[in-house]
Design an enzyme around this catalytic site. Structure first.
Site, PDB file in Angstrom:
ATOM      1  N   SER A 293       0.110  -0.595  -2.491  1.00 26.08           N
ATOM      2  CA  SER A 293      -0.001  -0.920  -0.670  1.00 26.08           C
ATOM      3  C   SER A 293       1.506  -1.496  -0.262  1.00 26.08           C
ATOM      4  O   SER A 293       1.907  -1.162   0.809  1.00 26.08           O
ATOM      5  CB  SER A 293      -0.704  -2.024  -0.469  1.00 26.08           C
ATOM      6  OG  SER A 293      -2.391  -1.493  -0.858  1.00 26.08           O
ATOM      7  N   HIS A 344       1.521  -6.854   1.681  1.00 25.29           N
ATOM      8  CA  HIS A 344       1.906  -5.954   2.969  1.00 25.29           C
ATOM      9  C   HIS A 344       2.858  -6.245   3.777  1.00 25.29           C
ATOM     10  O   HIS A 344       3.808  -5.449   4.092  1.00 25.29           O
ATOM     11  CB  HIS A 344       0.649  -5.856   3.777  1.00 25.29           C
ATOM     12  CG  HIS A 344      -0.640  -5.244   2.902  1.00 25.29           C
ATOM     13  ND1 HIS A 344      -1.822  -5.208   3.599  1.00 25.29           N
ATOM     14  CD2 HIS A 344      -0.717  -4.504   1.802  1.00 25.29           C
ATOM     15  CE1 HIS A 344      -2.764  -4.625   3.019  1.00 25.29           C
ATOM     16  NE2 HIS A 344      -2.047  -4.324   1.491  1.00 25.29           N
TER      17      HIS A 344
END
Length: 518
Positions: A293, A344
């Protein structure tokens, strides 16, 4: 016709001399939308070659054009958007005296050029309009003495030049969007899938100990020198849904970024973003984590950097969609506790910085790239240093207890005991005492086990499982009177408890009866 001559001469002036960009063109070339920036203003210019007999038809067209302009503003957001709507016609509408103007707060204006009026009107009106656009142009008249064929030849010349310029700009845009092929993206996808199946065969991608064994981000191990986990973790995934969603995102986002930046630049962006994602997770999140991610959010960062360098092209093609999807993912990360949003955001920043360091193909600014490289290294160092010194995030009692439980289930008694003893050195915890009592049971150290269960009960008077195990330990120690006492207390507390069905008291009573009879 004079009208066609005038229409294409105006287009030629806007596109060739003023560098206005064609953003949409009707198949018959009679309606053309252009984008122009000048004097700090951003203009959407619509030039239409029309023949309307009545003002109601013109007004309907104006309303349609305004709706198109509003859609354009959504695609390319800007506070300084203005709209100029220009018409070129052979004759005016029959009821031209009807006033046509801008709606309130519309920031638009309409200009109507009638080709068959005297040359003075034809030449002066466009000059006035262009001056209002911030353009200074020594407008040359369209000689009215030309024949119809000569007008068409002139219009054809201007049209050809405009279309050539459009083709050149479209080719230039394609070269910016498609520089390379997504070879590394496919290789990364293959590696991620291979590792996933290897983990599934070894013990399962949702098994915590298996993930740690394969290189997931585990803060205590990183603090012990296993820095390679900052990279290896980006190739691991937890469960099928996790790998499916990340693979899908990597296929589209990674492929787009690799096409723009080329394979070598993309490899730097991907690995740097993945590293920043792992560092941010290490600094801010104590849980075991894995996944691509952070690197995928780095692809978002690379696209944002592309938008910073080529803003108009970015918003003409993908800009609004990229920003919308990015916003959804960030909000989702803040709302859902299980999502490692630190990774993220770290990956997003890392991808943006790495893109600024490698820059786009055929773009170069060595001084700025060097300064950003230094800033990137400093940011990575700060994140790592914060993670090392952030005691609240370096260790997690719930995580340690989960690990100890899994070690117990796999009969790795020594590892479980070391973790639990370390937890209890730092703080008292009823679950840690309970699990340590289970460790001592497996080692046949019943007196020590009983002591741990009593400590757990002292911290939580309603700890039913601790009472249950105390009955078992007391029986093993042949302390039957105490076993009956603990059993009676357990049965009394179970009457008030809601979730006690898993405790088989009848089996416990039978075990006690068998031992006392012998």
């Amino acid at each position: 016709m004079l009208a066609n001559h005038l229409f294409w001469k105006m287009m030629y002036y806007l596109v060739i001399q003023e560098d206005a960009r064609i953003i949409e063109m009707s198949p018959d070339y009679k309606q053309i939308w252009l984008e122009y920036e000048g004097d700090g203003r951003k203009l959407a210019i619509r030039l239409a070659r029309v023949e309307y007999h009545w003002m109601k038809d013109l007004e309907a067209d104006i309303r349609t054009a305004r709706k198109m302009f509003k859609r354009l503003k959504k695609i390319q957001p800007s506070r300084k958007w203005f709209f100029q709507n220009m018409y070129v016609s052979t004759y005016p509408p029959a009821d031209q005296e009807t006033k046509v103007g801008a709606e309130e707060n519309d920031d638009s204006s309409q200009h109507y050029f009638i080709a068959e009026e005297p040359v003075r009107e034809v030449t002066d009106s466009p000059s006035f309009v262009f001056r209002t656009l911030g353009m200074i142009e020594p407008w040359e008249s369209v000689p009215e003495e030309l024949t119809e064929n000569e007008h068409e030849e002139a219009a054809g010349f201007y049209r050809k030049q405009v279309l050539i310029k459009k083709q050149q700009l479209d080719k230039q845009d394609r070269s910016l969007l498609i520089f390379g092929k997504p070879r590394l993206t496919y290789l990364l996808l293959a590696a991620i899938v291979f590792v996933f199946f290897a983990i599934e065969q070894a013990g399962g991608s949702t098994d915590l100990l298996t993930l740690i064994e394969f290189g997931a981000k585990y803060n205590p191990a990183i603090l012990d020198g296993e820095w390679w986990r900052l990279f290896s973790s980006m190739f691991l995934h937890i469960g099928f849904l996790h790998i499916f969603m990340n693979s899908l995102a990597l296929f589209y986002l990674g492929g787009a970024v690799e096409r723009m930046y080329g394979t070598l630049r993309f490899s730097v962006i991907y690995l740097t973003a993945g590293l920043f994602g792992s560092l941010a997770s290490f600094a801010c999140n104590e849980q075991v984590s894995a996944g691509a991610s952070g690197a995928i959010f780095g692809c978002f960062g690379a696209l944002l950097y592309f938008g910073l360098i080529h803003r108009q092209l970015f918003f003409r093609t993908m800009g609004v969609n990229v920003l919308f999807i990015l916003a959804i993912n960030l909000v989702f990360g803040f709302v859902v506790p299980a999502v490692d949003n630190g990774a993220h955001i770290g990956g997003l920043a890392g991808g943006f910085l790495a893109s600024a360091v490698v820059h786009l193909p055929k773009h170069r600014n060595k001084t700025r790239q060097l300064l950003i490289l230094v800033a990137t290294i400093l940011c990575a160092g700060i994140l790592y240093g914060y993670g090392v010194n952030n005691d609240n995030k370096s260790e997690s009692v719930p995580l340690d207890l989960q690990l100890a439980q899994e070690y117990l289930e796999k009969d790795n008694i020594q590892e479980a005991e070391e973790i639990l003893q370390d937890v209890l050195r730092h703080q008292e915890n009823e679950q840690a005492y309970f699990l340590l009592g289970n460790v001592f049971i497996q080692e046949n150290k019943y007196e020590q086990a009983a002591e741990q269960f009593r400590e757990a009960i002292s911290l939580d008077q309603e700890f039913l499982e601790a009472y249950y195990n105390l009955v078992i330990v007391s029986i093993e120690l042949e302390e039957y009177a105490q076993a009956r006492e603990y059993l009676a207390t357990l049965k009394e507390k179970m009457k008030k408890a809601k979730d006690a069905e898993h405790l088989d008291v009848e089996k416990l009573e039978k075990f006690l009866a068998e031992r006392t009879n012998t």
